[in-house]
Design an enzyme around this catalytic site. Sequence first.
Site, PDB file in Angstrom:
ATOM      1  N   SER A  96       0.858  -1.180   0.000  1.00 39.19           N
ATOM      2  CA  SER A  96       0.000   0.000   0.000  1.00 39.19           C
ATOM      3  C   SER A  96       0.891   1.226   0.000  1.00 39.19           C
ATOM      4  O   SER A  96       2.059   1.158   0.392  1.00 39.19           O
ATOM      5  CB  SER A  96      -0.886   0.004   1.253  1.00 39.19           C
ATOM      6  OG  SER A  96      -1.567   1.234   1.398  1.00 39.19           O
ATOM      7  N   TYR A 109      -2.381  -0.687  10.566  1.00 38.30           N
ATOM      8  CA  TYR A 109      -2.358  -1.022   9.140  1.00 38.30           C
ATOM      9  C   TYR A 109      -1.061  -0.544   8.502  1.00 38.30           C
ATOM     10  O   TYR A 109      -0.392  -1.290   7.778  1.00 38.30           O
ATOM     11  CB  TYR A 109      -3.563  -0.390   8.446  1.00 38.30           C
ATOM     12  CG  TYR A 109      -3.653  -0.674   6.965  1.00 38.30           C
ATOM     13  CD1 TYR A 109      -4.073  -1.916   6.505  1.00 38.30           C
ATOM     14  CD2 TYR A 109      -3.338   0.308   6.023  1.00 38.30           C
ATOM     15  CE1 TYR A 109      -4.167  -2.179   5.139  1.00 38.30           C
ATOM     16  CE2 TYR A 109      -3.427   0.060   4.667  1.00 38.30           C
ATOM     17  CZ  TYR A 109      -3.849  -1.186   4.224  1.00 38.30           C
ATOM     18  OH  TYR A 109      -3.940  -1.439   2.879  1.00 38.30           O
TER      19      TYR A 109
END
Length: 237
Positions: A96, A109
């Site tokens: 990501s 995350y």
Amino acid sequence: VEISSLSEKDILVLRLDLTDRSSHEAATNSVLKHFGKIDVLVNNGGRSQRSLFVDTNLDVYSAIIELNYLGTISLTKHVLNHMVQRKKGKIVTVSSVMGIMGAPLATGYCASKHALQGFFNSLRTELTDYPEISVINICPGPVQSQIIQNVFTENLAKSIENSGDQSHKMPTDRCVRLTLVSVANDLKEAWVSDNPYLAVCYLWQYAPTWAWWLMNRMGKRRIQNFKSGVVSLFFSP
């Protein structure tokens, strides 16, 4: 199958739980038994997060790392053993932009994606004797998907109430196409995102002091929106 030359024997679908690491070897062997080889592994499992660290139970962080990080490297380990024997293969991991930068409401995350970046960048250096084994990190920005509906919150039993509008995000098929182009060309790392998120990635990479200043300003507004129940458009993985 209906729009390609594939037949039924060319397709095998297996249920897989990334958190059940004891099942990963058997799953790998099932694929090898069916196809005889594994050319490409695409690590694309994971969950995001929407919660402030001060409000979040530690077991949420444990669950994020167990799924996003440990589950991914466990499956990779079993598949890599086969690729090393063949001296060929591609390991593709969907990380990501959060693996490049930091953002509020996603500390766990971001940590899991930073861990994946560090792991696979290090693994690549261990495979220099196997030049035909590629390690490819894909770093998408916001993409239209189900990830928001399934995010971790401050405790494991709570789900998010408002996932918000996704029209501002990159369409899924566009992200897939750019990912496939990156894999076909053996790119070590690809940032797959629209602006302004892509511009922030470059800022974070080349002018981190400015990036920290910008993130503090945008992060403050995002936290305010979060507390008031408004879904922010900025840095929504």
